[in-house]
Scaffold this motif. Structure first.
Motif, PDB file in Angstrom:
ATOM      1  N   ASN A   5      82.443  32.314 -54.402  1.00 49.60           N
ATOM      2  CA  ASN A   5      81.598  32.088 -55.566  1.00 49.60           C
ATOM      3  C   ASN A   5      80.127  32.135 -55.164  1.00 49.60           C
ATOM      4  O   ASN A   5      79.321  31.336 -55.601  1.00 49.60           O
ATOM      5  CB  ASN A   5      81.949  30.754 -56.232  1.00 49.60           C
ATOM      6  N   THR A   9      75.217  30.928 -59.804  1.00 50.49           N
ATOM      7  CA  THR A   9      74.644  29.693 -60.352  1.00 50.49           C
ATOM      8  C   THR A   9      73.433  30.069 -61.194  1.00 50.49           C
ATOM      9  O   THR A   9      72.830  31.128 -61.001  1.00 50.49           O
ATOM     10  CB  THR A   9      74.196  28.740 -59.229  1.00 50.49           C
ATOM     11  N   MET A  62      74.173  25.779 -56.157  1.00 49.06           N
ATOM     12  CA  MET A  62      75.456  25.430 -55.575  1.00 49.06           C
ATOM     13  C   MET A  62      75.311  24.163 -54.736  1.00 49.06           C
ATOM     14  O   MET A  62      74.402  24.076 -53.918  1.00 49.06           O
ATOM     15  CB  MET A  62      75.968  26.573 -54.691  1.00 49.06           C
ATOM     16  N   GLN A  66      79.834  22.938 -51.221  1.00 47.73           N
ATOM     17  CA  GLN A  66      80.544  24.172 -51.534  1.00 47.73           C
ATOM     18  C   GLN A  66      80.001  25.377 -50.787  1.00 47.73           C
ATOM     19  O   GLN A  66      80.513  26.474 -50.942  1.00 47.73           O
ATOM     20  CB  GLN A  66      80.474  24.453 -53.037  1.00 47.73           C
ATOM     21  N   HIS A  67      78.959  25.204 -49.970  1.00 48.37           N
ATOM     22  CA  HIS A  67      78.421  26.337 -49.227  1.00 48.37           C
ATOM     23  C   HIS A  67      79.463  26.825 -48.231  1.00 48.37           C
ATOM     24  O   HIS A  67      80.109  26.035 -47.559  1.00 48.37           O
ATOM     25  CB  HIS A  67      77.136  25.944 -48.489  1.00 48.37           C
TER      26      HIS A  67
END
Length: 86
Positions: A5, A9, A62, A66-67
């Motif tokens: 993903n 964002t 983000m 979640q990185h």
């Protein structure tokens, strides 16, 4: 990258869109040989980075958790072939 993903964002989309507009402005004024317009486009590009960073700081980017984590480097091609031939 597709599985992570990456960049989906509001902060990323906004920053990149503003920077893209700046590149277009700078490019158009480069062709028109107008240095003032070119530098205005460069300022817009920098503004895109500032806006994206500000939106990320405001929580629209983000989250750090979640990185994606860096993956270990794969073996180089000659080493892999040498090991398979043995």
């Amino acid at each position: 990258m597709a599985g992570h993903n990456h960049g989906h964002t509001p902060a990323a989309w906004t920053g990149v869109t503003i920077a893209f507009i700046g590149f277009c402005v700078a490019g158009a004024f480069t062709v028109a040989a107008k240095p003032v317009g070119f530098w205005a486009g460069i300022v817009i590009v920098a503004l895109g980075g500032v806006v994206g960073a500000a939106m990320r700081a405001a929580g629209l980017g983000m989250p750090k958790s979640q990185h994606p984590q860096p993956q270990p480097a794969a073996k180089s091609q000659p080493q892999a072939q040498a090991q398979t031939q043995q």
